[in-house]
Each structure stands twice: as C-alpha cells, then as structure tokens.
Design a protein around this motif. Structure first.
Motif, PDB file in Angstrom:
ATOM      1  N   SER A 283     103.626 -19.892 -19.850  1.00 40.46           N
ATOM      2  CA  SER A 283     102.701 -20.716 -19.069  1.00 40.46           C
ATOM      3  C   SER A 283     102.311 -21.997 -19.784  1.00 40.46           C
ATOM      4  CB  SER A 283     101.446 -19.906 -18.717  1.00 40.46           C
ATOM      5  OG  SER A 283     100.800 -19.450 -19.893  1.00 40.46           O
ATOM      6  N   LEU A 284     102.160 -21.947 -21.119  1.00 39.94           N
ATOM      7  CA  LEU A 284     101.803 -23.152 -21.871  1.00 39.94           C
ATOM      8  C   LEU A 284     102.922 -24.186 -21.783  1.00 39.94           C
ATOM      9  CD1 LEU A 284      99.814 -24.599 -23.749  1.00 39.94           C
ATOM     10  CD2 LEU A 284     100.965 -23.486 -25.692  1.00 39.94           C
ATOM     11  N   GLN A 285     104.142 -23.738 -21.914  1.00 39.67           N
ATOM     12  CA  GLN A 285     105.280 -24.646 -21.815  1.00 39.67           C
ATOM     13  C   GLN A 285     105.399 -25.233 -20.413  1.00 39.67           C
ATOM     14  OE1 GLN A 285     108.102 -21.701 -23.150  1.00 39.67           O
ATOM     15  NE2 GLN A 285     108.356 -22.662 -25.158  1.00 39.67           N
ATOM     16  N   GLN A 286     105.161 -24.413 -19.417  1.00 44.40           N
ATOM     17  CA  GLN A 286     105.259 -24.892 -18.037  1.00 44.40           C
ATOM     18  C   GLN A 286     104.181 -25.923 -17.721  1.00 44.40           C
ATOM     19  OE1 GLN A 286     105.646 -21.884 -14.994  1.00 44.40           O
ATOM     20  NE2 GLN A 286     106.981 -20.627 -16.260  1.00 44.40           N
ATOM     21  N   THR A 287     102.961 -25.695 -18.181  1.00 47.52           N
ATOM     22  CA  THR A 287     101.907 -26.679 -17.935  1.00 47.52           C
ATOM     23  C   THR A 287     102.139 -27.948 -18.753  1.00 47.52           C
ATOM     24  OG1 THR A 287     100.498 -25.524 -19.553  1.00 47.52           O
ATOM     25  CG2 THR A 287     100.145 -25.028 -17.210  1.00 47.52           C
ATOM     26  N   GLY A 288     102.821 -27.816 -19.902  1.00 45.43           N
ATOM     27  CA  GLY A 288     103.217 -29.005 -20.659  1.00 45.43           C
ATOM     28  C   GLY A 288     104.195 -29.861 -19.877  1.00 45.43           C
ATOM     29  N   VAL A 289     105.120 -29.217 -19.192  1.00 43.85           N
ATOM     30  CA  VAL A 289     106.042 -29.933 -18.315  1.00 43.85           C
ATOM     31  C   VAL A 289     105.267 -30.607 -17.185  1.00 43.85           C
ATOM     32  CG1 VAL A 289     107.938 -29.668 -16.661  1.00 43.85           C
ATOM     33  CG2 VAL A 289     108.037 -28.504 -18.876  1.00 43.85           C
ATOM     34  N   SER A 290     104.263 -29.929 -16.656  1.00 44.95           N
ATOM     35  CA  SER A 290     103.430 -30.514 -15.596  1.00 44.95           C
ATOM     36  C   SER A 290     102.734 -31.778 -16.084  1.00 44.95           C
ATOM     37  CB  SER A 290     102.385 -29.498 -15.114  1.00 44.95           C
ATOM     38  OG  SER A 290     102.995 -28.376 -14.518  1.00 44.95           O
TER      39      SER A 290
ATOM     40  N   LEU B  67      97.987 -31.231 -14.993  1.00 45.58           N
ATOM     41  CA  LEU B  67      97.761 -30.220 -16.019  1.00 45.58           C
ATOM     42  C   LEU B  67      96.648 -29.261 -15.598  1.00 45.58           C
ATOM     43  CD1 LEU B  67      98.238 -29.110 -18.901  1.00 45.58           C
ATOM     44  CD2 LEU B  67      96.537 -30.769 -19.700  1.00 45.58           C
ATOM     45  N   ILE B  68      95.535 -29.813 -15.129  1.00 47.95           N
ATOM     46  CA  ILE B  68      94.402 -28.984 -14.719  1.00 47.95           C
ATOM     47  C   ILE B  68      94.750 -28.161 -13.484  1.00 47.95           C
ATOM     48  CG2 ILE B  68      92.032 -29.054 -13.826  1.00 47.95           C
ATOM     49  CD1 ILE B  68      91.667 -31.624 -15.556  1.00 47.95           C
ATOM     50  N   TYR B  69      95.377 -28.808 -12.510  1.00 45.92           N
ATOM     51  CA  TYR B  69      95.724 -28.121 -11.263  1.00 45.92           C
ATOM     52  C   TYR B  69      96.658 -26.942 -11.523  1.00 45.92           C
ATOM     53  CZ  TYR B  69      97.662 -27.473  -6.546  1.00 45.92           C
ATOM     54  OH  TYR B  69      98.073 -26.941  -5.344  1.00 45.92           O
ATOM     55  N   ASP B  70      97.730 -27.178 -12.273  1.00 45.10           N
ATOM     56  CA  ASP B  70      98.674 -26.094 -12.527  1.00 45.10           C
ATOM     57  C   ASP B  70      98.094 -25.039 -13.469  1.00 45.10           C
ATOM     58  OD1 ASP B  70     100.671 -26.728 -10.785  1.00 45.10           O
ATOM     59  OD2 ASP B  70     101.944 -27.741 -12.239  1.00 45.10           O
TER      60      ASP B  70
END
Length: 310
Positions: free
Chosen positions: A215-222, A293-296
């Motif tokens: 999840s951290l990596q995915q939100t970093g992509v976001s 970032l906040i939304y995802d």
C-alpha cells in the motif's frame, strides 16, 4: 474496465462492496478529506496569486507580498479567505471525486463498455466537475471578493455571503459560474485522465502488476502521478483562473458575462491571462499530488483499491 480487487501484498479487501452506494459515498468523503484541507493549506499562495492577477503591480514578488501582509495583519492576514476556501473546496471535493467514481463506473461499465478508457476518464471527470462547481461557485465568489479588494470586501465568509446576497441576490454568488466551469472542467479532465494514464504507465514501466506492490508503494505512485497531472492542470486552466478572479473583482452591476470578459481582456490582453502562472504551477502541482495521496490513502484505510493501474 472494472477495478480489480487488491491481492498479494496490496491492501486487504474491505467490507465495502465496490461500486455500491456505500462505495461511492466513501469516495465522496475521501474527496472532502483530500480537497478541503489541501486547498486551505495553500491559502497564502492563493491570496497572493489572486491579488497579483487583479493588479500585477501590487507586489514585487510573492515573498515581499507575504512579508508585507504579515507585517500589517499577522498570520491571519496571510491566511485571509481560508473559511470560504475550506467550505467551498470541501463541497467541491465531495462532488469531484464522488461523482467521478459514479460516472466512470456507469460510463465505462454500463453505457459504453467498449469505449476507450481515456475517453471514459475525460467524460466522467467533466460530468463530475460540472456538478461539483455548482456547489463551489458561491464560496469561490465570496473568497475572491475578500482576497482581491483592499480594503477587503468582507472580513468573514458570513459577512461576505450576506453582503452579496443582500445587494445582488443569490445570482450574485453565481455570476462567475460560466468562467468557473471554463476553468475547472478542463482542469479536472486533465487532472483525472492524466493521472489515470500516468499511473497505468508507471506500473507498466515497473514491469509488475499493481497488486504486487504494498500500500505504501501504491500511494507513492499516486503521489507521483498526481504531481505530473497537476502541472498540466495548472497550465490548461490558468487563463480561465485569471478571468474568474477579474470577473469577481471587476464585473459591473448589470454587465453581461460576455461583455465583462471582452472589456477585461481588452484591458489585460493575452499576456495578462498568464499572470501568476509560475506560482500556480507550484501550487497546483503540489496540491494535486497531495490530494491523490490523501484520497488513495483514505481508500486504502477502508480496504479499497487505489485509483488507476488496472
């Protein structure tokens, strides 16, 4: 085109069913959380940007503007206009993100299942922003009047709302709606379509499916996708942003929108439509990145998949 469920190391599946009314309501709440606080946090940038759009000679630079305002009015002066910003963009965020998810699902899954994905993103974001701006417009009108007039047109949201409606009726709060649509709809179309496309490309470049990342990596992509999208948003919507500021500050009573825009354009010319662009790129790029970032992150906290990358 339906969103795939998170698997492997990705966020766990939550109890909210995808594309249910609860899901869409959660997306709307995520929009409030992502848009209200972020827009409010950049009020100092927005304040100076709006004043320089209306009067390019009022300050020599952004830093000199903040020094001058802080010296005269303190921290409250630097954040002047925060209340209509917070309320207006919270309402807008709910509509922007919530209705985007609704329209993306219905356009892409129900009405036009074989349509190009980018076309679906563009159509869904335009439809969502059209509705969201109806909620935003009254608060934007009060905010701009407060921020661009010296001495201030009003010192609070309540005072500004009362003054506008008592003199001009409810219509006075919506006289900037058309240029607001002209600014926000292209902005949001670029914001969502570019974000979705960028995120998809990032995962394609990384060479592994989204679900293989945590999840951290995915939100970093976001966050990265949001910043790239924000730069495009700022450029494409800036002329309309300048015109909204000018109209709310300088439109004469009884003057039609078209006549007012023609008069204003005659005064400022094409170059004037680009006043304050560097500030807006910095503001919108950062703003958009943190919003995604906040939304995802909020969606992940509910066990929902992040946006894009499917």
């Amino acid at each position: 085109m339906a969103a795939t469920q998170m698997q492997g190391r990705g966020p766990p599946k939550g109890s909210i069913e995808l594309f249910s009314p609860t899901y869409f309501a959660a997306c709307g709440l995520g929009g409030i959380i992502s848009c209200g606080p972020t827009h409010t946090s950049v009020t100092p940038l927005d304040l100076v940007k709006c004043r320089r759009q209306v009067d390019p000679k009022i300050y020599s630079s952004n830093f000199s503007a903040w020094r001058s305002i802080f010296a005269k009015e303190g921290l409250g002066g630097v954040f002047f206009g925060w209340a209509p910003t917070a309320v207006g963009y919270s309402f807008q965020g709910a509509g922007k993100y919530g209705f985007y998810e609704v329209f993306k699902y219905y356009y892409g899954e129900k009405l036009f299942p074989n349509a190009n994905k980018t076309v679906v993103y563009l159509g869904a974001s335009a439809s969502a922003e059209f509705l969201a701006d109806i909620a935003l417009c009254p608060f934007e009108a009060v905010k701009v009047r407060m921020q661009t007039t010296l001495p201030p047109y009003a010192n609070s949201l309540r005072e500004g709302w009362t003054k506008v409606t008592s003199k001009e009726g409810i219509g006075g709060l919506y006289k900037g709606l058309y240029p607001l649509w002209g600014r926000q709809i292209p902005y949001t179309m670029v914001k969502f379509a570019t974000f979705e496309t960028t995120v998809n490309q990032i995962y394609k470049t990384l060479g592994k499916p989204k679900e293989s990342y945590n999840s951290l990596q995915q939100t970093g992509v976001s966050f990265l996708g949001g910043y790239i999208a924000g730069i495009g948003c700022a450029v494409i919507s800036h002329p309309a942003d300048v015109m909204v500021s000018k109209l709310n500050a300088d439109r004469q009573p009884g003057e039609s929108g078209g006549k007012a825009m023609s008069r204003i354009y005659g005064n400022i010319g094409f170059r004037g439509l680009w006043n304050g662009l560097p500030v807006r790129i910095a503001m919108i790029g950062t703003l958009t990145a943190f919003q995604w970032l906040i939304y995802d992150s909020f969606k992940v906290s509910l066990g929902l998949p992040t946006t894009g990358g499917h």
